[in-house]
Motif scaffolding. Structure first.
Motif, PDB file in Angstrom:
ATOM      1  N   VAL A  69       0.682  -1.077  -0.035  1.00 41.82           N
ATOM      2  CA  VAL A  69      -0.017   0.011  -0.143  1.00 41.82           C
ATOM      3  C   VAL A  69       1.008   1.240   0.046  1.00 41.82           C
ATOM      4  O   VAL A  69       1.681   1.273   0.878  1.00 41.82           O
ATOM      5  CB  VAL A  69      -0.730   0.007   1.392  1.00 41.82           C
TER       6      VAL A  69
ATOM      7  N   ILE B 183      -4.981   0.235   5.396  1.00 43.03           N
ATOM      8  CA  ILE B 183      -4.962   0.300   4.007  1.00 43.03           C
ATOM      9  C   ILE B 183      -6.011   1.231   3.835  1.00 43.03           C
ATOM     10  O   ILE B 183      -6.263   1.488   2.622  1.00 43.03           O
ATOM     11  CB  ILE B 183      -5.036  -1.008   3.662  1.00 43.03           C
TER      12      ILE B 183
ATOM     13  N   THR C 120      -7.991   1.004  -0.102  1.00 47.75           N
ATOM     14  CA  THR C 120      -7.038   0.760  -1.063  1.00 47.75           C
ATOM     15  C   THR C 120      -7.901  -0.439  -1.988  1.00 47.75           C
ATOM     16  O   THR C 120      -7.767  -0.591  -3.164  1.00 47.75           O
ATOM     17  CB  THR C 120      -5.794   0.068  -0.579  1.00 47.75           C
TER      18      THR C 120
END
Length: 260
Positions: A53, A89, A92
């Motif tokens: 990420v 994240i 994402t």
């Protein structure tokens, strides 16, 4: 088929583990993007996307690769995504899902692994302590072992994602700033007094953005390909590379199989 991208090695470790379990082919996105991105899947072959990420988003290179990706026969093939991150994240996977939908590919299951921190490009960010690094790697290994059967046996509808607080702000606002202003090779500098001209940095750069090698002082190409993954910084054996003043006196990290 496992499409993967890795800088400091966290994602390569995870993708390799899945490859060993499934027998699916591994395709390095950094190499594949240079060629013809048309693929025909074998019968029952899975489609996997494994990547780190970057700024609470899929890396720019991954998104560019998907734009050019042409899988001739995606229908009926189980598709999963696995991303690695130092913390959380955000959105994402939602961003990845939208990108893949345009190519007629649906994500069936998705996973995230929290790995040791490697992004040190902002003043308040540094690598984890040795103890925290150890704890993260142990937990990630356990979770990857748990996730793999879902991939191996093509189980749909499973998600284990470390989304974190304020995912939309992180991915859409801060992530946009990261993409537009922080992904650049311009701040990289080499301390010529320390550099031993070993060529390590040029060898580990996933996009070939460093001109160098044994006996050569490294130079960044400034050609727009840099991911700011900081792999060059982390792998330098004498800590001769800095990202402007932002990495001064900070630690280094890359995934070392011998320390597992």
């Amino acid at each position: 088929m496992i499409f993967y991208l890795s800088g400091t090695g966290n994602t390569h470790w995870a993708a390799s583990y899945i490859c060993d379990a499934t027998g699916d082919r591994m395709v390095n996105i950094a190499d594949a993007i240079k060629g013809n991105n048309t693929y025909t899947l074998d019968k029952d072959e899975r489609i996997g996307f494994c990547f780190p990420v970057h700024g609470w988003r899929p890396p720019v290179l991954v998104r560019r690769f998907i734009e050019d990706l042409n899988i001739v026969n995606p229908d009926g093939h189980f598709c999963y995504a696995l991303c690695t991150a130092g913390d959380n994240i955000g959105e994402t996977i939602d961003i990845l899902r939208a990108d893949l939908k345009k190519k007629g590919i649906k994500i069936d299951s998705a996973f995230s692994l929290i790995m040791p921190e490697s992004y040190v490009g902002l003043p308040f960010m540094d690598v984890d302590t040795p103890e925290k690094e150890r704890q993260k790697k142990e937990l990630a290994a356990k979770e990857l072992e748990e996730y793999t059967p879902y991939i191996l046996y093509r189980r749909s509808g499973f998600e284990h994602l470390d989304i974190g607080r304020w995912p939309r702000i992180n991915s859409r606002v801060i992530g946009g700033f990261f993409t537009n202003f922080l992904i650049t090779d311009k701040p990289f500098r080499v301390d010529t007094r320390r550099c031993i001209e070993c060529g390590t940095c040029a060898g580990v750069c996933p996009v070939g953005d460093i001109k160098g090698g044994k006996g050569l002082m490294p130079e960044w190409r400034h050609n727009g390909l840099c991911l700011t993954c900081l792999s060059c910084y982390h792998h330098c054996p004498v800590h001769a590379i800095e990202f402007g003043g932002r990495t001064k006196n900070k630690g280094q990290y890359y995934f070392d199989k011998n320390k597992q």
